[in-house]
Design an enzyme around this catalytic site. Structure first.
Site, mmCIF file in Angstrom:
data_model
loop_
_atom_site.group_PDB
_atom_site.id
_atom_site.type_symbol
_atom_site.label_atom_id
_atom_site.label_comp_id
_atom_site.label_asym_id
_atom_site.label_seq_id
_atom_site.Cartn_x
_atom_site.Cartn_y
_atom_site.Cartn_z
ATOM 1 N N CYS A 131 -23.890 -6.427 -18.364
ATOM 2 C CA CYS A 131 -22.668 -6.663 -17.597
ATOM 3 C C CYS A 131 -21.550 -5.768 -18.120
ATOM 4 O O CYS A 131 -21.320 -5.692 -19.332
ATOM 5 C CB CYS A 131 -22.203 -8.109 -17.756
ATOM 6 S SG CYS A 131 -23.187 -9.306 -16.869
ATOM 7 N N CYS B 246 -28.716 -8.182 -15.846
ATOM 8 C CA CYS B 246 -28.124 -7.989 -17.173
ATOM 9 C C CYS B 246 -29.123 -8.433 -18.233
ATOM 10 O O CYS B 246 -29.685 -9.530 -18.161
ATOM 11 C CB CYS B 246 -26.825 -8.777 -17.291
ATOM 12 S SG CYS B 246 -26.163 -8.814 -18.970
ATOM 13 N N GLY C 104 0.793 -1.222 0.000
ATOM 14 C CA GLY C 104 0.000 0.000 0.000
ATOM 15 C C GLY C 104 0.825 1.272 0.000
ATOM 16 O O GLY C 104 0.270 2.359 -0.175
ATOM 17 N N CYS D 99 -27.386 -11.750 -20.017
ATOM 18 C CA CYS D 99 -27.139 -13.018 -19.331
ATOM 19 C C CYS D 99 -27.987 -13.156 -18.076
ATOM 20 O O CYS D 99 -27.982 -14.204 -17.435
ATOM 21 C CB CYS D 99 -25.664 -13.178 -18.996
ATOM 22 S SG CYS D 99 -25.111 -12.203 -17.577
ATOM 23 N N CYS E 296 -19.987 -12.065 -18.889
ATOM 24 C CA CYS E 296 -21.298 -12.144 -19.518
ATOM 25 C C CYS E 296 -21.291 -13.255 -20.572
ATOM 26 O O CYS E 296 -22.208 -14.069 -20.653
ATOM 27 C CB CYS E 296 -21.628 -10.791 -20.143
ATOM 28 S SG CYS E 296 -23.342 -10.596 -20.628
#
Lengths: 195, 280, 362
Positions: free
Chosen positions: B266, B241, B32, B244, B272
């Site tokens: 998506c 979606c 980090g 899908c 997807c």
């Protein structure tokens, strides 16, 4: 004038071999205690081992001063193949490479609170590295626990490591080398004794 | 395949790669923490993924399979452009399938398919400093990171709640890494933040223009900042979606007409496709 | 479907590039510009691209101008991206601009001085009237301009003349290797060598505006052009295997030494201080602006109040690079719909909360 003995070769294909070595080192540093094999240069001058020599070729250059305890042949080899300046004091090195008794961790550059990345990496040659037994490692990069057995460490290393761990984010990172094998100890890792 | 003639493998010269590789190892060792590096001009503009490209170029090898996504999709123009760049200068195999990739360079998303060990996720980062909207001076934010003094961010989030009832950050939502460093996850939607937590893959972040890189090692704690009475709850469109039917994935809203018509799809095109193929 | 249209793909990119090539060439009935024509006849554009591209190569800079269709920031970017792939052999020894063979040298602080005032080829004192004669091509080239006989006398710097009297603050010479901005990122506080490097390749327009702001009270400037000189200087390089410097060529540069009042401090007597500008090629405006900004950035080390934008190191140095700036500003045209979707959902949620609170209050 006496002719110096010919230098043993470095990387045969620098771009690809350095990349493969780096990936192994990145894996080692990302998953402390996991042991990786490095594609190594043919035969660095003794007592420099193949893995430690490969680490130097991968990471050291004119911008990364190196301290080395491996004698004149290894020094000439490092200077020629890595092009790195060699320093007399471990504290001035970006990479300290010890084939014998290593300098104390607190004698190496540990960076500052603001710039902890300006710290040294100790490349430490040991007798053997084995996964699955020995120390119990925990910390970032480790799902639950990694075990690592290291043969040939100096006495008092664990106490030095605990002190190194406590000064986070300052600290020294260690790359352990045995033959062509490496394992890394980033400063975040906690080492538990075997048991 | 082989690399383009006239250029070194993966475009960057070996000295530059070594400099970046040294910085990457330190970044992994200090999760980090932003490590400054001598970012180079790339043949793509700053702000268009030069940091991610330099990280990928320093990591990638002939055996890798590369996937590049922008907004979750493989076929957005900038993703196409970056993928072509690496196919040209490194001669590597490319893929659109998340599971097949060894390196995934991304802008603004984390794939829906969970990543595994052996994969590296490279983020393109525009502003690496999580505090920059609160304190633009780099010298000052560097001091704050040294002292782990993140009060400024806590106050900002608290004020958001007091004023709006919500934390008003929906992307680039700040995280604490390994309990020590405040980190910008790059402008991924907050929806993706939980995927960073204890991810088995290595996460590398490159900011070319700001000349900094940072890392999250595998299995590392990544916590989105929140409060006990206001837990982190990332928004997602309340829809499925249209292709899908997924109710779990992150969705793009598509305007279909000028009378308020909307559909949702998506954002992760590979995800997807997988779902549609599985459904037959 | 609209959704397909926002996805670019390989074919769209190829099509865009082909179209760009066509527009670059323009009407094929008009003769194509040669790189040599650009280098010779758009020489100030070439100079600016070399300065901001931080690469002294007139031919490459002219090529970049041609490729970029005259967009000088795009051209500077092309040159930088090329420069970064070049192997690095070493650093030249410091340029001796005192030994310059000037084609122009003026001082605003003295009516006359050793070496004299040399006006040289300048737009100054031209009346800005469009010259329609230039629109007619095929005119004979202008006859060679008369040049004053070269003065044998050396041309001392105005700042050196002032320093003899102790009126000009002396710069402390340093043998330290200066940092290299092209290899190391900026770090703050940035010392003067690093600041000057950043300014030398900084955007002319940005530095011009900042320099201008110091004249209008945004920063306490009282500048005089001590000296402005333009001409060729020798570049020397000392190969390690030789151990002594050899001349490897001449480059044209513009140097500006700006003289500024300084009230003095507890440790320093009142004296003049210097603002310094040095730019590749003939870039007088840039050299002057750079000298103003350099002086403004010295406020902190001279113990002056530093509240104006031009005196703020981070503000100036992080934002003067036009290659960085243009990339980040222009990246806003890349797709951001994932983040925008997040903002939409967040905004809708916040409006629901606000609505509920209002209803509860009623």
């Amino acid at each position: 004038m006496s002719l110096a003995p010919p230098l043993s070769p470095g990387f045969a294909a620098p771009a690809t071999e350095a990349q493969r070595c780096f990936r192994a080192l990145l894996e080692a540093m990302s998953r402390p205690g996991r042991v990786r094999s490095l594609p190594a240069p043919a035969a660095p001058p003794a007592p420099l081992g193949p893995a430690a020599a490969a680490v130097l070729l991968t990471l050291a250059d004119a911008d990364a001063p190196v301290w080395l305890d491996a004698g004149p042949a290894a020094e000439a080899w490092a200077r020629f193949h890595a092009g790195c300046p060699l320093v007399a004091e471990p504290g001035a090195a970006a990479f300290a490479l010890a084939t014998g008794a290593p300098p104390a961790l607190d004698a190496l550059e540990a960076g500052t609170e603001e710039e902890p990345h300006r710290s040294a990496t100790l490349i430490l040659q040991v007798a053997a590295l084995e996964e699955g037994a020995g120390w119990r490692l925990s910390g970032p990069g480790i799902e639950r626990e990694h075990r690592l057995a290291v043969a040939g460490l100096p006495e008092g290393f664990l106490a030095q490591w605990a002190a190194n761990r406590r000064r986070f984010p300052r600290g020294v990172d260690v790359i352990l080398c045995a033959g062509v094998r490496v394992a890394a100890l980033p400063r975040t890792v906690t080492i538990g004794e075997q048991g | 395949m082989s690399a383009a003639p006239g250029y070194n493998f993966a475009y960057l010269d070996e000295n530059t790669k070594r400099m970046i590789r040294r910085a990457l190892l330190k970044a992994v060792a200090i999760p980090g923490h932003q490590v400054p590096f001598g970012s180079r001009e790339m043949p793509l503009p700053y702000g268009w993924g030069t940091g991610g490209i330099q990280v990928t170029a320093s990591v990638i090898g002939p055996d890798d399979t590369l996937k590049v996504i922008d907004q979750g999709a493989d076929d957005t123009t900038n993703a196409v452009s970056i993928r072509r760049f690496f196919a040209r200068v490194a001669g590597v195999a490319t893929t659109e399938r998340t599971a097949e990739a060894t390196i995934i360079q991304t802008r603004h998303r984390i794939p829906e398919t969970p990543l595994r060990e052996g994969q590296i996720l490279v983020y393109q980062v525009p502003m690496p400093e999580p505090l920059f909207r609160l304190e633009p001076r780099v010298a000052e934010t560097r001091r704050m990171h040294a002292l782990a003094d993140y009060g400024l961010m806590q106050v900002k989030l608290y004020e958001d709640i007091a004023r709006h009832g919500h934390i008003a950050i929906s992307y680039n939502y700040p995280v604490m890494v390994n309990g020590r460093y405040l980190m910008a996850p790059s402008p991924i939607p907050a929806f993706d933040n939980p995927k960073m937590h204890r991810m088995p893959a290595l996460q590398l972040f490159g900011a070319g223009r700001e000349k900094r890189l940072y890392a999250v090692p595998p299995y590392t704690e990544v916590r989105s900042l929140d409060f006990e009475d206001h837990p982190f709850r990332p928004p997602r469109a309340e829809a499925a979606c249209a292709l899908c039917g997924s109710r779990e994935s992150y969705l793009d809203e598509v305007v279909t007409d000028d009378r308020g018509g909307r559909m949702f799809l998506c954002s992760d095109t590979d995800w997807c496709r997988q779902r549609r193929e599985a459904a037959g | 479907m609209a959704y397909v249209a926002v996805k670019g793909g390989e074919r769209a990119i190829a099509g865009a590039h082909a179209w760009l090539d066509e527009l670059r060439r323009g009407d094929p009935a008009v003769p194509e510009l040669s790189v040599a024509q650009i280098e010779q006849q758009l020489s100030l554009a070439v100079d600016r691209v070399m300065a901001e591209g931080s690469c002294h190569d007139r031919g490459l800079a002219a090529l970049a101008v041609k490729q970029a269709r005259g967009d000088l920031i795009e051209a500077a970017f092309l040159l930088r991206a090329y420069r970064t792939t070049l192997p690095r052999f070493g650093a030249s020894t410091p340029l001796d601009t005192g030994a310059m063979r000037p084609i122009r040298r003026i001082s605003a602080t003295y009516k006359d001085l050793p070496g004299g005032q040399v006006l040289g080829p300048t737009f100054d004192y031209t009346h800005r009237l469009l010259d329609f004669a230039l629109a007619a091509e095929g005119a004979a080239p202008p006859p060679p301009a008369p040049r004053a006989p070269a003065e044998e006398a050396p041309m001392p710097r105005v700042t050196a003349i002032l320093a003899q009297e102790g009126l000009m603050a002396r710069e402390t010479p340093s043998e330290a290797e200066p940092p290299d901005l092209t290899r190391e990122p900026l770090a703050f506080p940035a010392d003067r060598p690093l600041r000057l490097q950043a300014l030398a390749r900084g955007d002319e327009g940005f530095l011009l505006a900042l320099g201008y702001s110091t004249q209008r009270g945004w920063g306490n400037a009282h500048p005089f052009v001590g000296e402005l000189r333009m001409g060729e200087v020798a570049v020397e390089f000392a190969p390690p295997e030789l151990g002594f410097p050899v001349e490897i060529g001449d480059i044209a540069v513009t140097e500006c030494q700006m003289v500024n009042q300084f009230a003095g401090s507890r440790t320093e007597p009142p004296q003049f201080t210097r603002g310094y500008g040095l730019v590749f090629g003939h870039c007088e405006r840039k050299a002057m602006a750079m000298a103003l900004v350099d002086r403004a950035l010295r406020a902190a080390e001279l113990g002056e109040e530093a509240a104006a934008p031009a005196q703020d190191q981070e503000f100036v140095l992080y934002h003067c690079d036009n290659v960085e700036a243009t990339g980040f500003v222009e990246h806003l045209k890349l797709p951001h719909y994932v983040d925008f979707q997040s903002e939409l959902e967040k905004l809708r949620a916040m409006r629901r909360t606000a609505e509920a609170a209002r209803e509860a209050a009623e």
